[in-house]
Design an enzyme around this catalytic site. Structure first.
Site, short mmCIF file in Angstrom:
data_model
loop_
_atom_site.label_atom_id
_atom_site.label_comp_id
_atom_site.label_asym_id
_atom_site.label_seq_id
_atom_site.Cartn_x
_atom_site.Cartn_y
_atom_site.Cartn_z
N LYS A 1 0.84 -1.21 0.00
CA LYS A 1 0.00 0.00 0.00
C LYS A 1 0.87 1.25 0.00
CE LYS A 1 -1.80 1.48 4.04
NZ LYS A 1 -1.53 2.88 4.43
N ASN A 2 1.89 1.27 0.88
CA ASN A 2 2.68 2.49 1.05
C ASN A 2 3.75 2.68 -0.02
OD1 ASN A 2 1.05 3.03 3.18
ND2 ASN A 2 2.53 2.51 4.77
N ARG B 1 -8.56 -0.61 4.86
CA ARG B 1 -7.68 0.41 4.29
C ARG B 1 -6.34 -0.19 3.89
NH1 ARG B 1 -7.30 6.03 7.12
NH2 ARG B 1 -6.02 6.11 5.28
N ASP C 1 4.48 19.96 8.45
CA ASP C 1 5.37 21.13 8.43
C ASP C 1 6.67 20.87 7.68
OD1 ASP C 1 5.66 19.41 10.83
OD2 ASP C 1 7.46 20.62 11.12
N GLN C 2 7.19 19.64 7.75
CA GLN C 2 8.45 19.34 7.05
C GLN C 2 8.27 19.34 5.54
OE1 GLN C 2 11.48 18.97 8.84
NE2 GLN C 2 10.05 19.82 10.32
N ARG D 1 -0.08 14.25 13.17
CA ARG D 1 0.34 14.04 11.79
C ARG D 1 0.59 15.36 11.04
NH1 ARG D 1 -1.21 8.76 10.42
NH2 ARG D 1 0.44 8.85 8.86
N PRO D 2 1.42 16.26 11.59
CA PRO D 2 1.69 17.53 10.91
C PRO D 2 2.41 17.32 9.58
CG PRO D 2 3.23 17.20 12.70
CD PRO D 2 2.23 16.08 12.79
N ASP E 1 4.59 0.48 12.32
CA ASP E 1 3.38 -0.16 11.78
C ASP E 1 3.26 -1.61 12.20
OD1 ASP E 1 3.37 1.61 8.57
OD2 ASP E 1 2.86 2.21 10.61
N CYS F 1 -5.09 12.06 12.94
CA CYS F 1 -5.86 10.82 12.89
C CYS F 1 -5.72 10.20 14.27
CB CYS F 1 -5.32 9.90 11.80
SG CYS F 1 -3.73 9.20 12.21
N ARG G 1 -4.94 10.56 4.41
CA ARG G 1 -3.91 11.56 4.63
C ARG G 1 -2.83 11.54 3.53
NH1 ARG G 1 -0.80 11.54 7.51
NH2 ARG G 1 -0.65 13.71 8.09
C1 EPZ Z 1 4.08 6.93 6.55
O1 EPZ Z 1 3.26 7.93 7.11
C2 EPZ Z 1 3.19 5.71 6.37
N1 EPZ Z 1 2.09 6.04 5.45
C3 EPZ Z 1 2.62 5.29 7.74
O2 EPZ Z 1 1.87 4.12 7.55
C4 EPZ Z 1 3.80 4.98 8.67
O3 EPZ Z 1 3.30 4.65 9.94
C5 EPZ Z 1 4.72 6.18 8.76
O4 EPZ Z 1 5.16 6.58 7.43
C6 EPZ Z 1 5.97 5.90 9.59
O5 EPZ Z 1 6.65 4.81 9.05
C7 EPZ Z 1 2.36 6.07 4.11
O6 EPZ Z 1 3.48 5.84 3.67
C8 EPZ Z 1 1.20 6.38 3.22
P1 EPZ Z 1 5.98 10.26 8.73
P2 EPZ Z 1 3.80 9.46 7.17
O7 EPZ Z 1 5.85 11.54 7.99
O8 EPZ Z 1 4.70 9.72 6.03
C9 EPZ Z 1 6.29 13.48 12.19
C10 EPZ Z 1 0.07 2.70 7.85
O9 EPZ Z 1 -0.28 2.11 8.86
N2 EPZ Z 1 6.20 14.46 11.11
O10 EPZ Z 1 7.14 9.36 8.44
O11 EPZ Z 1 2.63 10.32 7.39
C11 EPZ Z 1 5.01 12.70 12.39
O12 EPZ Z 1 4.13 13.41 13.26
C12 EPZ Z 1 0.48 4.15 7.91
O13 EPZ Z 1 0.19 2.19 6.70
C13 EPZ Z 1 6.33 15.82 11.42
O14 EPZ Z 1 6.50 16.20 12.57
O15 EPZ Z 1 4.65 9.41 8.51
C14 EPZ Z 1 5.48 11.41 12.99
O16 EPZ Z 1 5.66 11.60 14.38
C15 EPZ Z 1 0.19 4.73 9.28
N3 EPZ Z 1 6.24 16.73 10.41
C16 EPZ Z 1 6.85 11.19 12.34
O17 EPZ Z 1 7.25 12.48 11.82
C17 EPZ Z 1 6.03 16.35 9.10
O18 EPZ Z 1 5.98 17.24 8.21
C18 EPZ Z 1 6.86 10.19 11.20
O19 EPZ Z 1 5.86 10.59 10.28
C19 EPZ Z 1 5.91 14.97 8.81
C20 EPZ Z 1 6.00 14.05 9.83
#
Ligand code: EPZ
Length: 417
Positions: A22-23, A395, A123-124, A120-121, A303, A115, A91
């Site tokens: 999926k990802n 999902r 900002d980056q 889930r910000p 995950d 969620c 998202r």
């Molecule tokens: C991806 O989400 C995956 N989704 C998630 O899978 C997975 O849990 C996650 O990566 C971590 O491995 C997809 O790939 C579609 P992150 P993503 O940005 O990209 C913080 C599932 O179950 N952060 O790596 O949204 C954030 O809050 C889903 O399949 C910021 O602060 O996750 C978190 O604490 C759930 N600012 C951490 O980084 C930002 O701009 C990791 O988030 C972005 C993220």
């Protein structure tokens, strides 16, 4: 609404087929926006999120043909708005931001919002685009972004972000000049996206390491690609085999995509056998407690945290699970406690004391991986377990009850009054 009813303690054995990731599929569908012409993806999983991604692409004017393969042609791309109604259900819609800026130089995407597992910000993502010459306004819950043309930039992520890395890698592929992403996410899905972008004609180096360099090019061309197997679906079935197995072969699955999980499973005394494209688990042994800290790849995947907690709940001794990626990813704990698990939460650590058995109960799913953990608990528990709000699982898991029934589990999906 539907629920899944599980009769516990049925031994499972056999071979389970793992669907496409999926990802990996979601960013690749977004990457189709970067090119005119037909991209063809095979081994795309049949999931709610993939259907949502298709609706979003069609909303933007992109042609999508569904069949054994998904074919996507962005030649007709005419809109740059990703509406709240679609983004709030998935998202990962934020992944259209980079490609639309690269193609149309403007975009209006609803803020994804939080969620169950966290705020889930994004900002980056936005920080990176601003460094690439994008003007961003947040208004009425929407990200409005405009650029005269993306330019290469040096970007230091404050935190490792999977979709942030993917979004900026896609945008940088068509930017003017060189972009360097520091503290980049190293997940296999990021590597696959870079491989496909390079097949399209991009010039990306370093994917899979924490520094990714992208030389912008003027245009990309459409490709055909087979999506890699879903490592989290594979990990989930390995835990199922460890809990209720005889011998369960999980294939296709790539051991190097799950190295940290496999090592933890072996630490918990789970017997595993790995081949190039498959992993076999032999259940039935006595499980031993182990300590786990979730980390960005190559660390233990967040995950898989909920699923592994079920295993530790039935392992001898005491274990500690520390969740460092998301701030609220213990929602499954209270449901597992209702099934007899002995878990105590202290901050972002769950202390798990192994119990002899879990007992079936009616429990409620709250997010995708929590729902998987409740199904795993139901397989191991004495008696009957009903998992409600099962739409969460659709999902991310294709036909999970058929696959489990195919291994000998006794479970069915019914209407929930
Ligand atoms: C991806 O989400 C995956 N989704 C998630 O899978 C997975 O849990 C996650 O990566 C971590 O491995 C997809 O790939 C579609 P992150 P993503 O940005 O990209 C913080 C599932 O179950 N952060 O790596 O949204 C954030 O809050 C889903 O399949 C910021 O602060 O996750 C978190 O604490 C759930 N600012 C951490 O980084 C930002 O701009 C990791 O988030 C972005 C993220």
């Amino acid at each position: 609404m539907e629920k899944i009813i599980i009769q516990g303690r049925k031994k499972i054995s056999g071979k389970v087929n793992i669907a496409g990731a999926k990802n990996a599929a979601l960013p690749l569908m977004a990457a189709s926006l970067l090119v005119d012409g037909w991209n063809t993806f095979s081994n795309v999983p049949v999931l709610r999120d993939i259907r949502t991604a298709r609706l979003l692409l069609e909303h933007l004017g992109v042609e999508v043909k569904n069949g054994k393969e998904i074919q996507i042609n962005a030649k007709g791309l005419h809109s740059y708005t990703a509406p709240y109604e679609l983004v709030k259900t998935m998202r990962a819609s934020i992944l259209v931001l980079g490609p639309l800026l690269a193609r149309l130089k403007q975009v209006k995407v609803s803020l994804p919002g939080g969620c169950a597992i966290g705020a889930r910000p994004v900002d980056q993502h936005l920080k990176g685009f601003e460094l690439m010459g994008v003007k961003i306004e947040i208004e009425h819950g929407y990200i409005k972004a405009k650029t005269r043309g993306l330019k290469g930039a040096k970007i230091y992520f404050d935190v490792s972000t999977v979709t942030g890395t993917e979004n900026l890698m896609m945008a940088a592929s068509l930017a003017k000049g060189t972009t360097i992403l520091h503290n980049a996410a190293q997940e296999p899905e990021v590597v696959e996206l870079a491989q496909v972008l390079n097949k399209m004609g991009a010039q990306i180096d370093g994917a899979g390491s924490e520094v990714i360099t992208i030389e912008g090019v003027s245009a990309l061309k459409p490709v055909t690609h087979e999506i890699m197997p879903d490592r989290i679906e594979a990990g989930t079935f390995l835990v199922a085999g460890a809990l209720a197995g005889g011998t369960v072969e999980v294939a296709p699955s790539i051991p190097s995509h799950l190295a940290a999980l496999l090592q933890k499973l072996e630490e918990a005394n789970v017997k595993l056998e790995t081949k190039e494209n498959s992993i076999t688990v032999k259940g039935g042994g006595s499980l031993k407690g182990a300590n786990v800290t979730t980390l960005p790849f190559p660390g233990f995947p967040t995950d898989m945290q909920a699923q592994f907690m079920v295993l530790l709940s039935l392992s001898e001794g005491m274990s500690a699970i520390t969740e460092t990626v998301f701030e609220n990813r213990f929602i499954h704990v209270s449901e597992l406690q209702r099934m007899g698990a002995d878990i105590e939460i202290k901050g972002n650590t769950a202390i798990v004391r192994g119990v002899k058995h879990l007992s079936g109960a009616t429990v409620m799913a709250s997010d995708l991986r929590a729902s998987a953990s409740l199904i795993l608990a139901g397989l191991a528990a004495r008696g009957t377990t009903e998992v409600t709000r099962i739409y969460h699982i659709d999902r991310g898991y294709e036909a999970i009850e058929e696959k489990l029934r195919g291994l000998g589990a006794e479970l069915e999906r019914v209407k929930d009054s």
